[in-house]
Design an enzyme around this catalytic site. Structure first.
Site, mmCIF file in Angstrom:
data_model
loop_
_atom_site.group_PDB
_atom_site.id
_atom_site.type_symbol
_atom_site.label_atom_id
_atom_site.label_comp_id
_atom_site.label_asym_id
_atom_site.label_seq_id
_atom_site.Cartn_x
_atom_site.Cartn_y
_atom_site.Cartn_z
ATOM 1 N N GLU A 196 24.562 -117.735 31.474
ATOM 2 C CA GLU A 196 25.837 -117.157 31.914
ATOM 3 C C GLU A 196 26.981 -117.761 31.104
ATOM 4 O OE1 GLU A 196 27.581 -114.987 33.033
ATOM 5 O OE2 GLU A 196 27.947 -115.130 35.186
ATOM 6 N N ASP A 197 28.075 -117.031 30.973
ATOM 7 C CA ASP A 197 29.236 -117.600 30.283
ATOM 8 C C ASP A 197 29.994 -118.569 31.179
ATOM 9 O OD1 ASP A 197 30.176 -115.553 31.953
ATOM 10 O OD2 ASP A 197 31.422 -114.595 30.435
ATOM 11 N N ARG A 250 36.878 -111.935 23.316
ATOM 12 C CA ARG A 250 35.510 -112.466 23.240
ATOM 13 C C ARG A 250 35.246 -113.077 21.862
ATOM 14 N NH1 ARG A 250 32.782 -110.448 27.756
ATOM 15 N NH2 ARG A 250 33.271 -108.329 28.384
ATOM 16 N N LYS A 252 28.416 -109.003 29.554
ATOM 17 C CA LYS A 252 28.404 -109.190 28.114
ATOM 18 C C LYS A 252 28.765 -110.630 27.736
ATOM 19 C CE LYS A 252 30.751 -104.947 28.001
ATOM 20 N NZ LYS A 252 31.931 -104.208 27.591
ATOM 21 N N PHE A 307 41.936 -119.443 34.079
ATOM 22 C CA PHE A 307 41.231 -118.294 33.521
ATOM 23 C C PHE A 307 41.025 -118.531 32.032
ATOM 24 C CE2 PHE A 307 40.229 -114.103 32.077
ATOM 25 C CZ PHE A 307 39.369 -113.672 33.085
ATOM 26 N N ASP A 340 36.004 -112.912 28.239
ATOM 27 C CA ASP A 340 37.031 -111.901 27.993
ATOM 28 C C ASP A 340 38.122 -111.902 29.056
ATOM 29 O OD1 ASP A 340 35.273 -110.750 30.076
ATOM 30 O OD2 ASP A 340 36.546 -108.989 29.835
ATOM 31 N N ASP A 366 31.941 -118.836 38.481
ATOM 32 C CA ASP A 366 33.223 -118.962 39.179
ATOM 33 C C ASP A 366 32.952 -119.027 40.685
ATOM 34 O OD1 ASP A 366 35.920 -118.916 39.812
ATOM 35 O OD2 ASP A 366 36.237 -116.827 39.266
ATOM 36 N N LYS A 419 32.915 -123.476 36.524
ATOM 37 C CA LYS A 419 34.297 -123.560 37.058
ATOM 38 C C LYS A 419 34.200 -123.739 38.567
ATOM 39 C CE LYS A 419 37.152 -119.892 36.858
ATOM 40 N NZ LYS A 419 38.050 -118.933 36.195
#
Ligand code: IMP
Ligand code: MG
Length: 172
Positions: A96-97, A162, A40, A149, A156, A100, A128
């Site tokens: 993508e948000d 969010r 999401k 983080f 989220d 990682d 990241k």
């Protein structure tokens, strides 16, 4: 008590989103472009990004999960929802948000290529770097951070935060 340390302001986000949208509009003119947002976390970034594109584009969503409710990857990826559009011979950008370890994206790039996409590139709000475990190529990144983080603007922690309009480093 959790601490929220500001990382990206609304203005910083907006400037970069516009720049990346312009780069995509140039690189993909005369292409059959489909943007595939990863649910999401990418829904806010994707919705801002497409409004700055000056080329025809279709939008779809895919859902994969590798995280539980914690802050580190489980290392396993599960395809929860595939794309609905026909992507054979289409140029796809996965939106993508945050990248990682890269596990989710290397899985999804392979999945979309095996579904017949002509090309698959990656666009992320945040790259990241520190925990990268795969050599996934990030083609468009609005911001790069080493670690931490992050929450807000779609990102989220256990499904919360969010809705925050800016990005914060969450210290638990
Ligand atoms: P990867 O497979 O390890 O690259 O994990 C990518 C996914 O993990 C992202 O789509 C996010 O949902 C989640 N994730 C990784 N880092 C963060 C973070 O700092 N904040 C929120 N979610 C994160
Ligand atoms: Mg998440």
């Amino acid at each position: 008590m959790s601490e929220f340390i500001p990382v990206l302001t609304k203005e910083a986000i907006a400037t970069k989103v516009e720049e990346v949208a312009q780069a995509i509009s140039t690189d993909y003119r005369d292409c059959d472009l489909i943007l595939v947002g990863i649910l999401k976390g990418a829904f806010i970034f994707l919705s801002d990004l497409i409004r700055h594109l000056s080329i025809p584009v279709k939008v779809d969503f895919i859902c994969a999960s590798s995280y539980g409710d914690g802050t580190s990857s489980s290392g396993r990826v599960k395809l929860v929802k595939d794309v609905d559009l026909e992507i054979e011979n289409k140029d796809v950008i996965i939106v993508e948000d945050i990248v990682d370890t890269g596990t989710t994206l290397s899985y999804l790039v392979a999945h979309l290529k095996s579904s017949g996409a002509a090309s698959v590139r990656i666009c992320t709000l945040i790259d990241k770097k520190e925990r990268r475990q795969t050599d996934v190529q990030v083609d468009y990144a609005c911001h790069t951070v080493d670690k931490g983080f992050l929450v807000g603007y779609g990102l989220d922690y256990a499904e919360f935060y969010r809705n925050l309009p800016e990005v914060y480093h969450l210290k638990l």
